[in-house]
Design a protein around this motif. Structure first.
Motif, mmCIF file in Angstrom:
data_model
loop_
_atom_site.group_PDB
_atom_site.id
_atom_site.type_symbol
_atom_site.label_atom_id
_atom_site.label_comp_id
_atom_site.label_asym_id
_atom_site.label_seq_id
_atom_site.Cartn_x
_atom_site.Cartn_y
_atom_site.Cartn_z
ATOM 1 N N LEU A 68 0.822 -1.209 0.000
ATOM 2 C CA LEU A 68 0.000 0.000 0.000
ATOM 3 C C LEU A 68 0.856 1.259 0.000
ATOM 4 C CD1 LEU A 68 -2.775 -1.036 2.579
ATOM 5 C CD2 LEU A 68 -3.069 -0.732 0.120
ATOM 6 N N TYR A 69 1.910 1.254 0.802
ATOM 7 C CA TYR A 69 2.750 2.445 0.927
ATOM 8 C C TYR A 69 3.500 2.723 -0.381
ATOM 9 C CZ TYR A 69 5.703 5.907 3.253
ATOM 10 O OH TYR A 69 6.325 7.070 3.617
ATOM 11 N N ARG A 70 4.092 1.699 -0.933
ATOM 12 C CA ARG A 70 4.844 1.897 -2.180
ATOM 13 C C ARG A 70 3.922 2.233 -3.341
ATOM 14 N NH1 ARG A 70 9.890 3.172 -2.722
ATOM 15 N NH2 ARG A 70 10.019 2.058 -4.703
ATOM 16 N N GLY A 71 2.719 1.640 -3.327
ATOM 17 C CA GLY A 71 1.803 1.865 -4.435
ATOM 18 C C GLY A 71 1.143 3.230 -4.409
ATOM 19 N N ILE A 72 0.863 3.750 -3.219
ATOM 20 C CA ILE A 72 0.129 5.022 -3.105
ATOM 21 C C ILE A 72 1.054 6.184 -2.757
ATOM 22 C CG2 ILE A 72 -1.691 6.233 -1.852
ATOM 23 C CD1 ILE A 72 -3.136 3.572 -1.539
ATOM 24 N N VAL A 73 1.879 6.008 -1.734
ATOM 25 C CA VAL A 73 2.777 7.087 -1.317
ATOM 26 C C VAL A 73 3.992 7.180 -2.243
ATOM 27 C CG1 VAL A 73 4.122 8.028 0.612
ATOM 28 C CG2 VAL A 73 2.018 6.757 1.065
ATOM 29 N N GLN A 74 4.451 6.008 -2.722
ATOM 30 C CA GLN A 74 5.568 5.924 -3.661
ATOM 31 C C GLN A 74 6.846 6.508 -3.082
ATOM 32 O OE1 GLN A 74 4.252 7.630 -7.388
ATOM 33 N NE2 GLN A 74 2.811 5.964 -7.784
ATOM 34 N N LYS A 75 7.106 6.184 -1.829
ATOM 35 C CA LYS A 75 8.356 6.545 -1.180
ATOM 36 C C LYS A 75 8.923 5.327 -0.478
ATOM 37 C CE LYS A 75 7.456 11.491 -0.539
ATOM 38 N NZ LYS A 75 8.543 11.908 -1.439
ATOM 39 N N SER A 76 10.103 5.493 0.096
ATOM 40 C CA SER A 76 10.789 4.377 0.733
ATOM 41 C C SER A 76 10.048 3.913 1.984
ATOM 42 C CB SER A 76 12.214 4.792 1.103
ATOM 43 O OG SER A 76 12.821 3.812 1.928
ATOM 44 N N PHE A 77 9.590 2.668 1.972
ATOM 45 C CA PHE A 77 8.908 2.113 3.137
ATOM 46 C C PHE A 77 9.899 1.913 4.281
ATOM 47 C CE2 PHE A 77 7.152 -1.565 5.539
ATOM 48 C CZ PHE A 77 5.987 -0.969 5.973
ATOM 49 N N ARG A 78 11.100 1.480 3.942
ATOM 50 C CA ARG A 78 12.128 1.307 4.972
ATOM 51 C C ARG A 78 12.442 2.635 5.643
ATOM 52 N NH1 ARG A 78 18.335 -0.853 3.886
ATOM 53 N NH2 ARG A 78 19.075 -0.655 6.048
ATOM 54 N N GLY A 79 12.548 3.696 4.855
ATOM 55 C CA GLY A 79 12.802 5.015 5.425
ATOM 56 C C GLY A 79 11.684 5.465 6.333
ATOM 57 N N MET A 80 10.440 5.134 5.961
ATOM 58 C CA MET A 80 9.301 5.493 6.804
ATOM 59 C C MET A 80 9.388 4.777 8.148
ATOM 60 S SD MET A 80 6.124 4.557 8.106
ATOM 61 C CE MET A 80 5.719 3.078 7.179
ATOM 62 N N LEU A 81 9.722 3.495 8.138
ATOM 63 C CA LEU A 81 9.837 2.737 9.380
ATOM 64 C C LEU A 81 10.938 3.303 10.266
ATOM 65 C CD1 LEU A 81 9.430 -0.986 8.202
ATOM 66 C CD2 LEU A 81 7.743 0.459 9.335
ATOM 67 N N GLN A 82 12.046 3.694 9.652
ATOM 68 C CA GLN A 82 13.129 4.276 10.442
ATOM 69 C C GLN A 82 12.706 5.602 11.072
ATOM 70 O OE1 GLN A 82 16.253 4.454 7.507
ATOM 71 N NE2 GLN A 82 17.067 2.442 8.066
ATOM 72 N N THR A 83 11.913 6.361 10.343
ATOM 73 C CA THR A 83 11.480 7.665 10.846
ATOM 74 C C THR A 83 10.541 7.532 12.039
ATOM 75 O OG1 THR A 83 11.695 8.614 8.633
ATOM 76 C CG2 THR A 83 10.343 9.833 10.211
ATOM 77 N N ILE A 84 9.656 6.545 12.016
ATOM 78 C CA ILE A 84 8.684 6.389 13.106
ATOM 79 C C ILE A 84 9.180 5.421 14.174
ATOM 80 C CG2 ILE A 84 6.767 6.890 11.543
ATOM 81 C CD1 ILE A 84 6.068 3.891 11.658
ATOM 82 N N ARG A 85 10.450 5.056 14.128
ATOM 83 C CA ARG A 85 10.985 4.088 15.085
ATOM 84 C C ARG A 85 10.774 4.490 16.535
ATOM 85 N NH1 ARG A 85 16.761 2.048 13.568
ATOM 86 N NH2 ARG A 85 17.066 4.322 13.526
ATOM 87 N N PRO A 86 10.934 5.767 16.924
ATOM 88 C CA PRO A 86 10.651 6.119 18.328
ATOM 89 C C PRO A 86 9.237 5.762 18.763
ATOM 90 C CG PRO A 86 11.818 7.903 17.234
ATOM 91 C CD PRO A 86 11.449 6.915 16.161
ATOM 92 N N ALA A 87 8.258 5.992 17.896
ATOM 93 C CA ALA A 87 6.873 5.663 18.229
ATOM 94 C C ALA A 87 6.676 4.155 18.330
ATOM 95 C CB ALA A 87 5.925 6.254 17.188
ATOM 96 N N ILE A 88 7.313 3.406 17.430
ATOM 97 C CA ILE A 88 7.190 1.944 17.449
ATOM 98 C C ILE A 88 7.760 1.389 18.749
ATOM 99 C CG2 ILE A 88 7.938 -0.195 16.355
ATOM 100 C CD1 ILE A 88 7.897 1.262 13.679
ATOM 101 N N LEU A 89 8.949 1.842 19.127
ATOM 102 C CA LEU A 89 9.588 1.356 20.348
ATOM 103 C C LEU A 89 8.784 1.737 21.586
ATOM 104 C CD1 LEU A 89 13.347 2.101 19.575
ATOM 105 C CD2 LEU A 89 12.245 -0.139 19.695
ATOM 106 N N LEU A 90 8.240 2.950 21.601
ATOM 107 C CA LEU A 90 7.445 3.374 22.746
ATOM 108 C C LEU A 90 6.137 2.590 22.822
ATOM 109 C CD1 LEU A 90 7.569 5.347 25.095
ATOM 110 C CD2 LEU A 90 6.304 6.987 23.710
ATOM 111 N N GLY A 91 5.518 2.341 21.664
ATOM 112 C CA GLY A 91 4.318 1.519 21.650
ATOM 113 C C GLY A 91 4.600 0.114 22.142
#
Length: 441
Positions: A268-291
């Motif tokens: 979904l992310y690559r098809g609609i947003v068309q940006k790096s999914f890996r980069g997105m995960l790295q960016t939201i890593r603080p939220a993931i770890l806190l969750g």
């Protein structure tokens, strides 16, 4: 004022500090019982984690209220707001339905319930039979509640009581949406003082968040240490026996979540947003770890907002509408957990579920995930509804309580990831030209 934690310049290393705290908590939790520090951990270290989570929950409801109201009133075109609302609900329902299908498919293929030894099933069932009743998992009122009653319960009898309880977050969201819609019907001059007040409250909450996140690494350390000491029971041996006995079940849940992230979300992310999914995960890593460490998507909301707005560059009018709604209706991790757990319990009890019954799981888990509060342990209570719908004994929940706390952490991390993904999808479909810190490759 902008959100100033997580990925801000001052807190750019927050996720590393949280990760270090997480690892130190794991090491402490494994070592403490063997050296006689389990009681000391419970009495002196655990309250630090409890204090951290309490601070986060303290601002959860006002944050949801102000974010939703300001997000709605910041949209000038009401038709645009309606379109964004439909797209938000559509993406959330789509990803949740796909999550349940992934969970059912993986659990049907792996058959984790057949790998659980009979003697361990009996031991766990006996040990946790009382705990199941104490946790409220087998709640007769919940078992007998119709879905029409569920819809009726969305409207609280008392506005102040709903605003005073984190476990009524769905009702809070409804109140915020109604309040925002009401403001849209009033003249701009009348509305401006109200929105100014909400903006001031949100700025104060932002300051609170920056203070709270200073103790985040210590809070995460305390939470992890307490979790492992708590499940260790009378000694370290119990940790390994439970983990070994239920490894197929836990592995199935984690595998299904991994497939959902790296197949469904990635597509979904690559098809609609068309940006790096890996980069997105790295960016939201603080939220993931806190969750992961707090087991609460509601408590993680301030950091998720920060990561999405400052890290992914998503406009506040979108993020502050999509993310608060996601903390209550987007429970992809919870949905996978419920689907796999239902099949696991049925398999462990020697019950073969038909395709019709699995279809019932799909429908019921979808609605149950929407009604799950974004707080620790809510998924277990809603699992009762799923089991009752397919006539599987709810007492089977006792089989999975040994790993419930750990899996709650994992599925919350997935819930937070899903919120960020849907916010990105909605932003892309809104044709937002936001600056992002991730690459396009």
């Amino acid at each position: 004022m902008v959100w100033g934690v997580g990925v801000s310049q001052k807190g750019s290393v927050l996720h590393w500090k949280i990760l270090i705290g997480l690892l130190c908590g794991v090491l402490w939790g494994l070592i403490a019982p063997s050296v006689g520090l389990d009681a000391w951990t419970t009495h002196w270290i655990s309250p630090i984690g409890d204090l951290f989570v309490r601070f986060l929950k303290l601002i959860a409801i006002p944050l949801v209220m102000t974010s939703l109201v300001l997000g709605m009133t910041s949209v000038d075109d009401r038709s645009q707001l309606a379109g964004m609302g439909f797209r938000t609900a559509g993406f959330y329902l789509l990803t949740t339905a796909l999550a349940i299908l992934v969970g059912l498919a993986v659990a049907s293929w792996v058959q984790p319930g057949t790998a659980l030894p009979a003697d361990l099933r009996e031991e766990l069932s006996t040990r946790y039979e009382i705990q199941t009743g104490m946790d409220g998992a087998v709640d007769s009122n919940l078992e007998n509640r119709s879905w029409m009653q569920f819809i009726a319960d969305l409207v609280p009898e008392n506005m102040m009581s709903a605003l005073g309880a984190n476990d009524q977050m769905l009702q809070v969201v409804l109140l915020a949406l109604l309040f925002g819609l009401g403001l849209l019907q009033l003249p701009t001059a009348t509305v401006r003082p109200v929105t100014d007040l909400f903006k001031a409250v949100q700025d104060v909450l932002t300051l609170f968040v920056s203070w709270i996140m200073q103790i985040a690494p210590y809070g995460v350390f305390a939470l992890m240490a307490h979790v492992l000491v708590e499940i260790s029971g009378d000694g370290e041996d119990r940790v390994w026996s439970v983990l070994a006995g239920l490894s197929w079940y836990a592995g199935t849940v984690v595998a299904a979540m991994g497939i959902h992230i790296f197949v469904v979300y990635w597509g979904l992310y690559r098809g609609i947003v068309q940006k790096s999914f890996r980069g997105m995960l790295q960016t939201i890593r603080p939220a993931i770890l806190l969750g992961f460490s707090t087991s609460s998507s509601v408590a993680t909301l301030p950091v998720t907002l920060d990561c999405v707005e400052r890290g992914l560059g998503i406009a506040p009018r979108i993020s502050r509408f999509v993310l608060p709604v996601g903390t209550t209706i987007n429970m992809d991790g919870t949905s996978i957990y419920q689907a796999v757990s239902a099949l696991f319990i049925a398999q462990a009890l020697g019950m073969d579920l038909t395709l019709m019954q699995q279809g019932t799981i799909l429908f019921t888990a979808l609605l149950a995930s929407i009604g799950s509060a974004g707080v620790p342990g809510a998924g277990v209570v809603m699992l009762v509804v799923v089991l009752e719908s397919i006539q599987v004994p709810v007492e089977g929940i006792a089989l999975i309580l040994g790993l419930e706390r750990i899996l709650d952490m994992v599925r919350t991390a997935l819930n937070v990831t899903g919120d960020a993904v849907v916010a990105s999808l909605v932003s892309a479909t809104e044709n937002e030209q936001a600056e992002t810190v991730i690459s396009d490759v």
